[in-house]
Design an enzyme around this catalytic site. Structure first.
Site, PDB file in Angstrom:
ATOM      1  N   ASN A  66      -0.307  -8.734  14.194  1.00 53.91           N
ATOM      2  CA  ASN A  66      -0.590  -7.883  13.037  1.00 53.91           C
ATOM      3  C   ASN A  66      -0.709  -8.647  11.727  1.00 53.91           C
ATOM      4  O   ASN A  66      -1.480  -8.259  10.861  1.00 53.91           O
ATOM      5  CB  ASN A  66       0.500  -6.820  12.882  1.00 53.91           C
ATOM      6  CG  ASN A  66       0.247  -5.910  11.699  1.00 53.91           C
ATOM      7  OD1 ASN A  66      -0.750  -5.190  11.679  1.00 53.91           O
ATOM      8  ND2 ASN A  66       1.105  -5.970  10.692  1.00 53.91           N
TER       9      ASN A  66
ATOM     10  N   ASP B  35      -1.815  -8.876   6.224  1.00 56.27           N
ATOM     11  CA  ASP B  35      -2.214  -8.007   7.325  1.00 56.27           C
ATOM     12  C   ASP B  35      -3.624  -8.347   7.805  1.00 56.27           C
ATOM     13  O   ASP B  35      -4.596  -8.196   7.063  1.00 56.27           O
ATOM     14  CB  ASP B  35      -2.153  -6.542   6.869  1.00 56.27           C
ATOM     15  CG  ASP B  35      -2.143  -5.598   8.046  1.00 56.27           C
ATOM     16  OD1 ASP B  35      -1.109  -5.531   8.729  1.00 56.27           O
ATOM     17  OD2 ASP B  35      -3.183  -4.945   8.294  1.00 56.27           O
TER      18      ASP B  35
ATOM     19  N   HIS C 208       1.425  -1.042  13.586  1.00 53.46           N
ATOM     20  CA  HIS C 208       0.563  -1.371  12.450  1.00 53.46           C
ATOM     21  C   HIS C 208      -0.789  -1.930  12.875  1.00 53.46           C
ATOM     22  O   HIS C 208      -1.529  -2.451  12.040  1.00 53.46           O
ATOM     23  CB  HIS C 208       1.286  -2.367  11.532  1.00 53.46           C
ATOM     24  CG  HIS C 208       2.568  -1.825  10.970  1.00 53.46           C
ATOM     25  ND1 HIS C 208       2.604  -1.042   9.827  1.00 53.46           N
ATOM     26  CD2 HIS C 208       3.846  -1.904  11.404  1.00 53.46           C
ATOM     27  CE1 HIS C 208       3.857  -0.688   9.588  1.00 53.46           C
ATOM     28  NE2 HIS C 208       4.632  -1.201  10.534  1.00 53.46           N
TER      29      HIS C 208
ATOM     30  N   ASP D 222       5.216  -7.545  18.362  1.00 58.12           N
ATOM     31  CA  ASP D 222       5.853  -7.092  17.132  1.00 58.12           C
ATOM     32  C   ASP D 222       4.924  -6.135  16.368  1.00 58.12           C
ATOM     33  O   ASP D 222       3.706  -6.214  16.492  1.00 58.12           O
ATOM     34  CB  ASP D 222       6.139  -8.339  16.271  1.00 58.12           C
ATOM     35  CG  ASP D 222       6.922  -8.032  15.019  1.00 58.12           C
ATOM     36  OD1 ASP D 222       8.094  -7.645  15.145  1.00 58.12           O
ATOM     37  OD2 ASP D 222       6.361  -8.182  13.909  1.00 58.12           O
TER      38      ASP D 222
ATOM     39  N   GLU E  19       6.387  -2.953  20.065  1.00 58.86           N
ATOM     40  CA  GLU E  19       7.428  -2.405  19.189  1.00 58.86           C
ATOM     41  C   GLU E  19       6.836  -1.321  18.302  1.00 58.86           C
ATOM     42  O   GLU E  19       6.037  -1.607  17.422  1.00 58.86           O
ATOM     43  CB  GLU E  19       7.997  -3.525  18.305  1.00 58.86           C
ATOM     44  CG  GLU E  19       9.022  -3.036  17.300  1.00 58.86           C
ATOM     45  CD  GLU E  19       9.040  -3.825  15.994  1.00 58.86           C
ATOM     46  OE1 GLU E  19      10.056  -3.786  15.306  1.00 58.86           O
ATOM     47  OE2 GLU E  19       8.021  -4.460  15.644  1.00 58.86           O
TER      48      GLU E  19
HETATM   49 CA   LIG Z   1      -2.261  -4.070  10.463  1.00 63.10          CA
END
Ligand SMILES: [Ca+2]
Ligand SMILES: [Ca+2]
Ligand SMILES: [Ca+2]
Length: 707
Positions: free
Chosen positions: A175, A272, A307, A303, A337
């Site tokens: 991510n 990100d 997102h 992880d 996760e």
């Molecule tokens: Ca992202």
């Protein structure tokens, strides 16, 4: 799982594919091959020890400062403060590979057959008042962080683990990277649309899975990115230094974020990645395929999975699996996760997004609450029933990684103490031990956080839950209360070898080895009332039934419940009271079992389950009260365990599987989004006994309305 079970299932799986893809089967007759459950996921037989290498053992003091000199903001090293590197490394984690009280051999000796390590990649040394000791601030993804050792040290670690029969599961972060890029104009989240380099507005989701992507200009991104001097080329591989490979929207606002904001915002400023871009997907596939191939890794814990955009998994994962297969790892495990508190929401990561499995955060909630005594047995029942939402057309039993506590939320003993309103001493110890029986006797891969086995409690989440195993220089940790052992003082936690938790974990691990039904068996909740919950685990190969009776009450209890094994003597494998006269089930399979206060009893029937042809399922389709899905529910008379496959057929085309359910209530879900509005389909349920005999329900015509 034994080899014979696996080959049995594998043979059935081959037949399934042949029929499903062939044109010879008349579509009007549901093919019985689709009723065969798939082989269990490899993860089902894993028992995972989760370790943060910086905090485990220091095998090489020469690398403690990461090869540089200076104050802690330069070296990252300060073993007296919780947020900095403490000196642990891969040499220490590996140890001699034979010494049963240190290193990996110790972890094997504790009953684990897999190890999950926090990300080993080079991290940003420090940021604010903390260092990248935890691994989640990667900047060079091609090598091991110098504080943790050289690449060869990691290779030696993986080789040792494999030589001990342990899998290596790497923690990976597709991510984001460490926080190098800064958002122009402020860090609050900006939802202005993306524009290509010619100023034309576009939606990134449209390009997911395509080979092209609009050209981007850093200056026209929502938060125009900039980097501080000297940092423009700091990341590896080099494509990570292109600021247009990031979302550049500013920070996720955890109190009022949309799904898009979760996916495109920065988590606490961490850069990100623009994971809708093909260049980013391919770059991430290359980075992590290289790790898999180089070290023959067995799995990933992913992880911040919450997102990543929905389409990412179906592009990235096949490339990882191909890399694993190229080095002979055929059953590469992946679990993500997503710390959500609702099981149906958690299931969408598997159902809709294509993650193979998840860390079971919602099981953690109910297991900690039940173990603490603050919730009733019904909470366990409901969580196990919710497994149906995780059942997919592949017919594989849901296999989450299960845990009681972790490095972010807090240790198992801390979570159970909190859930129980402040337990301590023996009262807390009993409840922690009860919690571990839930992990080891119920489905999923038990995952234990390092240090929990020597009684560490911690005082919260994150930094407060990451104590040293070696003699600690953090003053608070020297005097911190432990469960089952005194505070460690200046001593080493490796000298703690008789904590009741570690002794229990060894026993529970041995039980899983000796009784594969605890790992790969089917689950049937037999009883859930007040303080007592009873779950049968059925090994479909041996046809042997195990029964786990849990009591979270402060008083002894007893439960009378039905089993699938009539007229059997049940031998006690674990728990208290001991000894008690082996219970005997009556001719209908009903048995009464006593269980002491705050403990669990495990029993095994001394005779196999008698097989009989399954009854014809009764099939009903109606709206699911908890979701927007349609639930096909089947009831099957009789006491023998069955699996039930749910199949759907559109006006044209073959019967397709919705799922295979081995755990009553038997359900398969029809997702309106996957059909035309008001489409007319047929649904059928096929019950299958342990000996392979089947019974097919009436075909139910159904109109797929939107809900
Ligand atoms: Ca992202
Ligand atoms: Ca070191
Ligand atoms: Ca079910």
């Amino acid at each position: 799982m034994t080899r014979s079970v696996k080959s049995l299932f594998a043979a059935a799986g081959v037949a399934l594919v042949a029929v499903a893809s062939g044109a010879s089967a008349p579509a009007a007759v549901p093919p019985l091959s689709l009723a065969v459950p798939a082989a269990p996921a490899a993860l089902a037989s894993d028992r995972i020890y989760f370790v943060m290498p910086d905090r485990y053992a220091n095998g090489d003091p020469s690398n403690d400062t990461g090869g540089v000199t200076g104050n802690r903001s330069v070296t990252g090293y300060d073993p007296s403060s919780t947020g900095w590197f403490h000196g642990g490394d891969y040499k220490g984690l590996t140890g001699t590979c034979t010494d049963p009280v240190h290193g990996l051999a110790r972890i094997k000796n504790l009953g684990f057959n897999a190890i999950w390590v926090t990300p080993p990649v080079v991290n940003q040394v420090s940021q604010g008042d903390s260092a990248g000791y935890h691994g989640y601030w990667g900047i060079d993804f091609t090598r091991v962080d110098p504080h943790l050792g050289a690449n060869q040290d990691f290779a030696d670690f993986a080789t040792c683990a494999h030589s001990l029969g342990m899998k290596v599961i790497l923690d990976v972060v597709p991510n984001h990277t460490g926080d190098i890029i800064q958002p122009g104009g402020g860090s609050t989240y900006s939802d202005v649309p993306y524009r290509d380099c010619n100023g034309k507005v576009f939606k990134p989701a449209v390009y997911v899975g395509k080979s092209t992507f609009p050209c981007l200009k850093a200056s026209t991104m929502p938060r125009p990115p900039f980097v501080f001097p000297g940092q423009a080329q700091i990341k590896k591989p080099d494509w990570l230094n292109d600021p247009t490979n990031y979302h550049n929207r500013g920070d996720v606002d955890f109190s009022s974020c949309s799904q898009t904001c979760y996916e495109q915002g920065d988590v606490f400023g961490l850069d990100d990645l623009f994971t809708e871009k093909p260049a980013v997907v391919n770059g991430l596939a290359q980075i992590y395929s290289d790790w898999i191939v180089k070290y023959k890794l067995d799995g990933f814990r992913v992880d911040t999975a919450r997102h990543l955009n929905a389409g990412f998994w179906r592009l990235w994962i096949p490339k990882l699996r191909a890399a694993a297969a190229s080095v002979g790892v055929k059953d590469f495990s992946i679990f993500g996760e997503a710390p959500v508190s609702d099981s149906i929401e958690l299931s969408t990561y598997v159902r809709d997004r294509g993650l193979p499995s998840v860390l079971d955060f919602t099981f953690r909630d109910v297991a900690d609450a039940y173990a603490s005594g603050s919730s009733s047995a019904v909470a366990i029942l409901h969580r196990l029933q919710d497994d149906d939402y995780f059942r997919m057309p592949d017919g594989v039993e849901p296999t989450p990684a299960t845990f009681l506590g972790n490095h972010d939320q807090g240790r198992a003993a801390f979570m159970i103490r909190q859930a129980g309103g402040g337990l301590s001493g023996d009262a807390l110890l009993k409840r922690v031990l009860l919690g571990y029986t839930l992990l080891y006797f119920l489905r999923g891969a038990p995952t234990v956080y390092y240090g929990d086995e020597v009684g560490m409690i911690g005082s919260g989440g994150d930094k407060a839950a990451r104590e040293d195993m070696f003699p600690t220089q953090v003053a608070d940790w020297q005097i911190e209360e432990r469960v089952g052992s005194p505070p460690i003082g200046k001593g080493s936690s490796f000298d703690v070898t008789t904590n009741p938790i570690e002794l229990e974990l060894k026993q529970l691990g041995a039980l899983r080895d000796a009784h594969p039904g605890l790992s790969t068996g089917w689950s049937i909740v037999r009883y859930a009332k007040g303080t007592v919950v009873v779950v049968s685990r059925i090994d479909p190969a041996s046809k042997r039934e195990l029964v786990a009776v849990f009591n979270n009450g402060a008083a002894p209890a007893s439960a009378r419940f039905a089993t699938s094994t009539p007229s059997a003597i049940w031998s006690q494998l674990h728990g208290s009271p001991v000894p008690f006269a082996p219970p005997r089930s009556d001719a209908a399979g009903v048995v009464t079992v006593p269980v002491a206060a705050t403990t669990a009893v495990l029993l095994e029937a001394e005779t196999p389950i008698p097989v009989s042809p399954p009854a014809k399922p009764k099939l009903v389709v109606k709206g699911d009260p908890l979701s927007s899905l349609w639930a096909a529910t089947a009831t099957v008379a009789g006491t023998a365990p069955v699996s039930v496959a749910f199949l759907v057929k559109r006006a044209t085309g073959p019967w397709r599987r919705l799922d295979v359910d081995t755990s009553p209530p038997f359900r398969g879900f029809v997702e309106p989004a996957k059909f035309k509005k008001n489409e007319r389909v047929k649904i059928v349920a096929i019950a299958r006994a342990l000996d392979g005999r089947t019974a097919t329900s009436a075909v139910v015509p159904f109109r797929v309305r939107t809900r």
